[in-house]
Design a protein around this motif. Structure first.
Motif, PDB file in Angstrom:
ATOM      1  N   LEU A   1       0.808  -1.198   0.000  1.00  0.00           N
ATOM      2  CA  LEU A   1       0.000   0.000   0.000  1.00  0.00           C
ATOM      3  C   LEU A   1       0.844   1.251   0.000  1.00  0.00           C
ATOM      4  O   LEU A   1       0.359   2.347   0.198  1.00  0.00           O
ATOM      5  CB  LEU A   1      -0.962  -0.038   1.180  1.00  0.00           C
ATOM      6  CG  LEU A   1      -2.026  -1.101   0.896  1.00  0.00           C
ATOM      7  CD1 LEU A   1      -2.625  -1.644   2.158  1.00  0.00           C
ATOM      8  CD2 LEU A   1      -3.083  -0.574  -0.032  1.00  0.00           C
ATOM      9  N   THR A   2       2.142   1.065  -0.191  1.00  0.00           N
ATOM     10  CA  THR A   2       3.008   2.225  -0.318  1.00  0.00           C
ATOM     11  C   THR A   2       3.052   2.677  -1.764  1.00  0.00           C
ATOM     12  O   THR A   2       3.334   3.816  -2.042  1.00  0.00           O
ATOM     13  CB  THR A   2       4.438   1.863   0.086  1.00  0.00           C
ATOM     14  OG1 THR A   2       4.818   0.730  -0.674  1.00  0.00           O
ATOM     15  CG2 THR A   2       4.506   1.563   1.558  1.00  0.00           C
TER      16      THR A   2
ATOM     17  N   LYS B   1      -1.951   3.952  -3.614  1.00  0.00           N
ATOM     18  CA  LYS B   1      -2.427   5.230  -3.081  1.00  0.00           C
ATOM     19  C   LYS B   1      -3.581   5.731  -3.944  1.00  0.00           C
ATOM     20  O   LYS B   1      -4.579   6.216  -3.438  1.00  0.00           O
ATOM     21  CB  LYS B   1      -1.297   6.253  -3.075  1.00  0.00           C
ATOM     22  CG  LYS B   1      -0.465   6.181  -1.813  1.00  0.00           C
ATOM     23  CD  LYS B   1       0.493   7.346  -1.738  1.00  0.00           C
ATOM     24  CE  LYS B   1       1.359   7.218  -0.491  1.00  0.00           C
ATOM     25  NZ  LYS B   1       2.619   7.928  -0.624  1.00  0.00           N
TER      26      LYS B   1
ATOM     27  N   GLY C   1      -0.990  18.764  -1.396  1.00  0.00           N
ATOM     28  CA  GLY C   1      -0.979  18.205  -0.038  1.00  0.00           C
ATOM     29  C   GLY C   1      -2.338  18.243   0.628  1.00  0.00           C
ATOM     30  O   GLY C   1      -2.521  17.714   1.698  1.00  0.00           O
TER      31      GLY C   1
ATOM     32  N   ASN D   1      -3.900  14.823   1.382  1.00  0.00           N
ATOM     33  CA  ASN D   1      -3.300  14.168   2.540  1.00  0.00           C
ATOM     34  C   ASN D   1      -3.756  14.825   3.825  1.00  0.00           C
ATOM     35  O   ASN D   1      -4.067  14.177   4.800  1.00  0.00           O
ATOM     36  CB  ASN D   1      -1.774  14.240   2.471  1.00  0.00           C
ATOM     37  CG  ASN D   1      -1.221  13.138   1.580  1.00  0.00           C
ATOM     38  OD1 ASN D   1      -1.950  12.217   1.227  1.00  0.00           O
ATOM     39  ND2 ASN D   1       0.033  13.245   1.235  1.00  0.00           N
ATOM     40  N   GLN D   2      -3.770  16.120   3.788  1.00  0.00           N
ATOM     41  CA  GLN D   2      -4.129  16.871   4.970  1.00  0.00           C
ATOM     42  C   GLN D   2      -5.511  16.467   5.465  1.00  0.00           C
ATOM     43  O   GLN D   2      -5.733  16.290   6.645  1.00  0.00           O
ATOM     44  CB  GLN D   2      -4.110  18.374   4.638  1.00  0.00           C
ATOM     45  CG  GLN D   2      -4.681  19.270   5.715  1.00  0.00           C
ATOM     46  CD  GLN D   2      -3.735  19.426   6.883  1.00  0.00           C
ATOM     47  OE1 GLN D   2      -2.598  18.960   6.829  1.00  0.00           O
ATOM     48  NE2 GLN D   2      -4.196  20.057   7.947  1.00  0.00           N
TER      49      GLN D   2
ATOM     50  N   GLU E   1      -5.412  11.704   5.948  1.00  0.00           N
ATOM     51  CA  GLU E   1      -4.387  10.724   6.279  1.00  0.00           C
ATOM     52  C   GLU E   1      -5.000   9.561   7.039  1.00  0.00           C
ATOM     53  O   GLU E   1      -4.719   8.404   6.760  1.00  0.00           O
ATOM     54  CB  GLU E   1      -3.256  11.333   7.102  1.00  0.00           C
ATOM     55  CG  GLU E   1      -2.091  10.389   7.281  1.00  0.00           C
ATOM     56  CD  GLU E   1      -1.887   9.913   8.701  1.00  0.00           C
ATOM     57  OE1 GLU E   1      -1.029   9.059   8.910  1.00  0.00           O
ATOM     58  OE2 GLU E   1      -2.595  10.373   9.609  1.00  0.00           O
ATOM     59  N   HIS E   2      -5.860   9.894   7.981  1.00  0.00           N
ATOM     60  CA  HIS E   2      -6.431   8.812   8.780  1.00  0.00           C
ATOM     61  C   HIS E   2      -7.457   8.012   8.008  1.00  0.00           C
ATOM     62  O   HIS E   2      -7.539   6.805   8.151  1.00  0.00           O
ATOM     63  CB  HIS E   2      -6.987   9.357  10.093  1.00  0.00           C
ATOM     64  CG  HIS E   2      -5.887   9.627  11.064  1.00  0.00           C
ATOM     65  ND1 HIS E   2      -5.391   8.662  11.905  1.00  0.00           N
ATOM     66  CD2 HIS E   2      -5.116  10.721  11.234  1.00  0.00           C
ATOM     67  CE1 HIS E   2      -4.372   9.159  12.584  1.00  0.00           C
ATOM     68  NE2 HIS E   2      -4.181  10.405  12.199  1.00  0.00           N
TER      69      HIS E   2
ATOM     70  N   TYR F   1      -5.385   5.845   5.854  1.00  0.00           N
ATOM     71  CA  TYR F   1      -4.814   4.759   6.636  1.00  0.00           C
ATOM     72  C   TYR F   1      -5.858   3.692   6.900  1.00  0.00           C
ATOM     73  O   TYR F   1      -5.621   2.504   6.716  1.00  0.00           O
ATOM     74  CB  TYR F   1      -4.269   5.325   7.948  1.00  0.00           C
ATOM     75  CG  TYR F   1      -3.530   4.300   8.770  1.00  0.00           C
ATOM     76  CD1 TYR F   1      -2.231   3.926   8.437  1.00  0.00           C
ATOM     77  CD2 TYR F   1      -4.134   3.709   9.876  1.00  0.00           C
ATOM     78  CE1 TYR F   1      -1.546   2.986   9.177  1.00  0.00           C
ATOM     79  CE2 TYR F   1      -3.457   2.767  10.628  1.00  0.00           C
ATOM     80  CZ  TYR F   1      -2.175   2.406  10.279  1.00  0.00           C
ATOM     81  OH  TYR F   1      -1.513   1.471  11.012  1.00  0.00           O
ATOM     82  N   GLN F   2      -7.058   4.169   7.269  1.00  0.00           N
ATOM     83  CA  GLN F   2      -8.096   3.202   7.597  1.00  0.00           C
ATOM     84  C   GLN F   2      -8.590   2.448   6.374  1.00  0.00           C
ATOM     85  O   GLN F   2      -8.829   1.259   6.430  1.00  0.00           O
ATOM     86  CB  GLN F   2      -9.244   3.884   8.325  1.00  0.00           C
ATOM     87  CG  GLN F   2      -8.960   3.809   9.812  1.00  0.00           C
ATOM     88  CD  GLN F   2      -9.860   4.641  10.664  1.00  0.00           C
ATOM     89  OE1 GLN F   2     -10.790   5.266  10.169  1.00  0.00           O
ATOM     90  NE2 GLN F   2      -9.574   4.659  11.948  1.00  0.00           N
TER      91      GLN F   2
END
Lengths: 169, 340
Positions: free
Chosen positions: B30-31, B36, B53, B56-57, B60-61, B64-65
């Motif tokens: 997942l990198t 992405k 950005g 992402n801002q 991110e969570h 991630y989830q």
């Protein structure tokens, strides 16, 4: 042996060690919020000397997964802290809390990652270093990064104001 | 370093893992930008596009989830480690491919290899395959008591090495305990009077926390072995991303102890040596044959004292980027390997 039992045992060991030895230079304290739940901790971090954060005491919530320490915990400052590597909601974005595969903001290749050899203590020490030296390569709060880069006195002013607000002075 | 977590450019060779490859790849890498993108496309579009950005801002969570979710979904498609299946099933997957894979699989079958036990392609497949095969060979040892006792004494000796190279006890003791506990079950019944059988072993390695504990313990043992004899390994360590030479400590922290980092030759050699167990790796690639015999290239990792416990070497099947276990049994219903 269930994973939760393993995680619990490890968390109790870490807590015992932290309370017995204390943090270096008393930079932080950490422990479970309630003895009934070892998977939610609170950490209090002292603002490092010679930084705008000096004088502040910052509370953060640590949330541990049931397969800790195979997976890292999450750390969230409450109230959120104005810092380039802390999201506006207070979540900390630091490479040591991410496994090598998780790379939300493009950490440097050489940065330290989560593995079960890390611990609450090691992570909190990294967070203290992060407060002193923000990593603009992997910014989390873009506005904060911008102010930090372009107007350092203003950045410092905001941080100090935030500390005063937190302390109610 | 060959690793499924570092996607390589598409080559002209057919995908070596027609059924497993794509799943494994998505599950772990997942990198990669493509992942992405995949995750990003699952998110609601940002209200203010074009701000660098900003995505992402905001997320991110969420990212991630969603990444975790994606991993979990992929996880359900293939267990961490599977029941053995006939090698002929693998052969079927290559019937439409080019000839080399087919001929090589047939050669393996002619040599008495009848089964394949697949491991999930999550970047930990070498360690997981080895851990499984390591315990399985004790289960099938002629003298279980001797095999278990000698293995336990080898593992116990590793605790000293782990300590000597500076690992904290809390970093390894729980993982060690869990691994030794399952090995003990081979000869000592649990409170319900049951010993470990093939089903129990499979169940252990399909339970993520237990399975990952074993994987991590072997990673620590590998790391400790390399750290304790740096001169043996130093010349062979380089950053898989940049090709720069690396020191043992930094290499171990980043590529051995970390999750989802696949093993390369130095790690296999270190672990083989640390566990005193011979490991043979059958390299199944689409490369041409080195001679006219149409054999599969076996690489033997040996070390002093290997074979102490008198059990057979562990044999893994390597296809580019992935390790599985080669078995002489065609399925788990056969109680013993077909010995010669």
């Amino acid at each position: 042996m269930s994973s939760r039992a393993t995680a619990l045992r490890r968390l109790m060991t870490e807590y015992k060690q932290l309370t017995a030895n204390g943090a270096p230079d008393n930079m932080f304290t950490a422990g479970p919020i309630s003895e009934d739940n070892f998977f939610e901790w609170e950490a209090l971090i002292m603002g490092p000397k010679d930084t705008p954060y000096e004088g502040g005491v910052f509370a953060a919530k640590l949330t541990f997964p049931s397969d800790y320490p195979l997976s890292p915990f999450k750390m969230k400052f409450d109230p959120p802290l104005f810092h380039p590597n802390i999201y506006k909601d207070g979540n900390v974005c630091i490479s040591i809390l991410h496994a090598p595969g998780d790379d939300p903001t493009g950490y440097e290749l050489s940065s330290e990652r989560w593995s079960p050899v890390q611990s609450v203590e090691k992570v909190l020490l990294s967070v203290v270093s992060m407060l002193a030296e923000p990593n603009l390569e992997s910014g989390a709060n873009i506005d904060c990064c911008k102010v930090y880069r372009e107007n350092r006195p203003e950045f410092e002013r905001i941080v100090r104001q935030q500390i005063r607000d937190m302390l109610g002075v | 370093m060959v690793s499924m977590s570092t996607p390589t450019p598409t080559s002209t060779a057919p995908d070596p893992t027609p059924t497993g490859g794509a799943v494994g790849h998505a599950a772990q890498s997942l990198t990669g930008q493509e992942d992405k993108d995949k995750v990003a496309s699952m998110l609601p579009r940002s209200e203010t596009p074009g701000v660098p950005g900003d995505e992402n801002q905001l997320s991110e969570h969420d990212l991630y989830q969603l990444a975790q979710q994606l991993k979990d979904e992929e996880a359900n498609k293939r267990p961490l480690i599977s029941s053995a299946e006939p090698l002929s099933a693998l052969r079927e997957e290559y019937t439409n491919g080019t000839g080399n894979f087919l001929e090589k699989i047939e050669w393996l079958m002619s040599q008495g290899w009848r089964g394949l036990r697949r491991t999930r392609g999550d970047g930990d497949c070498f360690y997981r395959s080895l851990a499984y095969a390591y315990v399985e060979r004790l289960l099938f040892a002629d003298d279980q008591d001797l095999a278990v006792a000698s293995t336990k004494s080898i593992l116990e000796a590793k605790l000293k090495v782990l300590e000597q190279v500076g690992f904290e006890k809390l970093a390894y003791e729980d993982f060690y305990d869990a691994f030794v506990e399952v090995i003990d079950l081979i000869v000592k019944p649990n409170q319900h009077g049951r010993k470990l059988d093939a089903n129990g072993l499979l169940e252990f390695f399909q339970t993520p926390e237990l399975s990952n504990s074993a994987v991590f313990f072997l990673k620590l043992v590998t790391s400790a072995q390399m750290r304790s004899e740096p001169a043996l390994y130093e010349g062979f360590l380089m950053n898989p991303d940049t090709g720069d030479p690396m020191g043992v400590k930094e290499f171990c922290e980043r590529f051995v102890e970390a999750a989802g980092k696949e093993a390369d030759d130095p790690m296999i050699s270190a672990l083989t040596s640390a566990l005193s167990v011979p490991v043979n790796v059958a390299y199944l690639s689409n490369a041409g044959f080195s001679d006219s015999s149409h054999k599969v290239n076996f690489v033997e990792f040996q070390s002093e004292g290997t074979g102490l416990s008198g059990a057979e070497p562990i044999t893994l099947l390597y296809r580019p980027g992935h390790y599985d276990i080669l078995e002489k049994r065609a399925d788990d219903l056969e109680t013993r390997p077909d010995r010669k």
